[in-house]
Design an enzyme around this catalytic site. Structure first.
Site, PDB file in Angstrom:
ATOM      1  N   SER A 277      -2.152  -9.438  49.096  1.00  0.00           N
ATOM      2  CA  SER A 277      -2.504 -10.099  47.988  1.00  0.00           C
ATOM      3  C   SER A 277      -1.141  -9.259  47.513  1.00  0.00           C
ATOM      4  CB  SER A 277      -3.344  -8.438  47.162  1.00  0.00           C
ATOM      5  OG  SER A 277      -3.317  -7.433  48.156  1.00  0.00           O
TER       6      SER A 277
ATOM      7  N   ASP B 204      -4.303   2.534  41.327  1.00  0.00           N
ATOM      8  CA  ASP B 204      -3.641   1.162  41.443  1.00  0.00           C
ATOM      9  C   ASP B 204      -2.552   1.541  42.133  1.00  0.00           C
ATOM     10  OD1 ASP B 204      -2.764  -1.133  42.780  1.00  0.00           O
ATOM     11  OD2 ASP B 204      -3.660  -2.318  41.987  1.00  0.00           O
TER      12      ASP B 204
ATOM     13  N   HIS C 193       0.312  -2.449  44.357  1.00  0.00           N
ATOM     14  CA  HIS C 193       0.175  -3.424  43.455  1.00  0.00           C
ATOM     15  C   HIS C 193       1.094  -3.572  41.910  1.00  0.00           C
ATOM     16  CE1 HIS C 193      -2.952  -4.710  45.607  1.00  0.00           C
ATOM     17  NE2 HIS C 193      -2.599  -5.758  46.325  1.00  0.00           N
TER      18      HIS C 193
END
Length: 414
Positions: free
Chosen positions: A141, A388, A391
């Site tokens: 990702s 998060d 990312h």
């Protein structure tokens, strides 16, 4: 009469001589003025115009410069390279501004190598240089994060109707096409590079790793006949152990348990062997993106131990900062694998973004992202529990990774 004629001729000769002298002095004066102006001109205000040389590139001047050793410089004049609302291809995972993040300083930082300066990004120039080529990102990702960044950087100058994005049916492949340039920027989901129980790009288990160490062909058959390959694989190797399936069995209960370091080394060997035998290295450039920082332990930069990247708005300024989520041993394994490939005649350039991401605790989505399932009351009462910090927001740090990547892709191959 004859005397008058001689006098007239003499007068004409003198007049002609005087006029010639005046003209000569005039010319000398003009030339002197031009020379004086040129010598004393402000070269920054009046730069010398250089003739266009089609075979040279600003990227070629970067040869010999360590692009990965440098510092972050705030630059709200040149960055961001695009606006999030102008890129319809940003997934909700990375679209921080559209999910409530109000500050924008994190978008305005330029990476400044110590020994050189990266050329200013120009999407039309890059598209022209990539004309007729296919670039394929392969990995997890975070590599998807970088792929979306590249798409957003390039699509800004492409009119509607001359670009398209699609998911290829029955394959873990997404493709963006710049139709006028015949350029394809693609992403293939393979978080562990080989076959695993995480191969579905939409539905995958993240805690229990089960892999087929030597089974790469199912994925790799989709990586051939491209011009640029960009690999990564790290996030899914952070669990302490994983299960290695018996290659001759379809029974998922028949496996060996190995630690993540051993498993990573084995997979890099499988990947290296495949790359050596299946890729036309005269045509295809290959790259491997190193691991990126995860800012989950605020105590490492002066906050409480239970705090993380939530509400961070400024980079870390301490030179050489290194967060505990970045496994240096695994980075060394990657370097070793690439060196062994080089010894076999295969060059894979590592884009070493590990250190430069260490400083950017401010650039993660945190809570400002799409959540695919409703948040519980317990989570809502403690936002840092679902932040998060892995990312990256777009526009933002991944745009710089792509500037570094392009600085290699667009150089003359030697």
């Amino acid at each position: 009469m004859r005397k008058n004629k001689q006098l007239g001729k003499y007068t004409w000769d003198v007049k002609h001589m005087v006029e010639s002298i005046i003209i000569i002095f005039f010319i000398i004066g003009v030339l002197a003025t031009i020379a004086y102006y040129y010598i004393n001109m402000d070269h920054e205000q009046h730069p010398v115009v250089k003739l266009y040389t089609p075979n040279t590139s600003a990227y070629d001047s970067l040869d010999g410069c360590d692009l990965f050793s440098g510092k972050w410089v705030h630059d709200n004049h040149s960055y961001p390279l695009y606006k999030d609302l102008d890129c319809p291809y940003i997934f909700g995972d990375f679209s921080c501004g559209q999910y409530g993040r109000l500050d924008s300083t994190y978008q305005q930082w330029r990476w400044q190598p110590h020994g050189c300066t990266l050329p200013r990004f120009d999407s039309k120039e890059v598209l022209e240089k990539l004309r007729g080529k296919r670039v394929l990102f392969v990995g997890d990702s975070v590599n998807k994060n970088q792929w979306v960044s590249m798409v957003c950087m390039l699509q800004t100058t492409i009119p509607l109707g001359r670009k398209k994005m699609e998911k290829i049916p029955n394959v873990s492949l997404f493709t963006f096409k710049a139709l006028e340039y015949n350029v394809s920027i693609d992403f293939y989901w393979a978080p562990l590079l080989v076959e695993s129980n995480g191969d579905n790009p939409a539905k995958h288990r993240t805690n229990d790793r089960i892999v087929r160490i030597k089974s790469i062909e199912h994925h790799a058959k989709n990586w051939v006949n491209v011009d640029v390959l960009v690999f990564n694989s790290y996030l899914w190797w952070r669990t302490p152990t994983l299960k290695i399936m018996n290659e001759s069995s379809q029974d998922s209960k028949q496996y060996d348990i190995v630690n993540n370091h051993r498993g990573y080394k084995m997979v890099l060997k499988t990947w290296s062997d495949w790359l050596y035998t299946h890729i036309n290295h005269t045509r295809t450039q290959s790259y491997f993106i190193s691991m990126t920082a995860t800012h989950h332990r605020g105590i490492e930069w002066g906050k409480k131990d239970d705090e993380n990247c939530l509400d961070e708005t400024q980079p870390i300024t301490k030179h050489g900062f290194w967060e505990s989520g970045s496994n240096l041993k695994m980075l060394r394994m990657l370097e070793s694998s690439l060196n062994k490939l080089k010894a076999r005649g295969v060059k894979v350039q590592m884009i070493n973004i590990t250190q430069l991401t260490q400083y950017r605790k401010d650039a993660h989505p945190s809570i400002h992202r799409l959540h695919y399932s409703p948040l519980t009351n317990k989570q809502l009462s403690n936002p840092s529990s679902y932040a998060d910090c892995t990312h990256w927001c777009l526009p933002g740090v991944p745009d710089v990774w792509n500037e570094l990547l392009l600085s290699y892709i667009l150089r003359k191959r030697k």
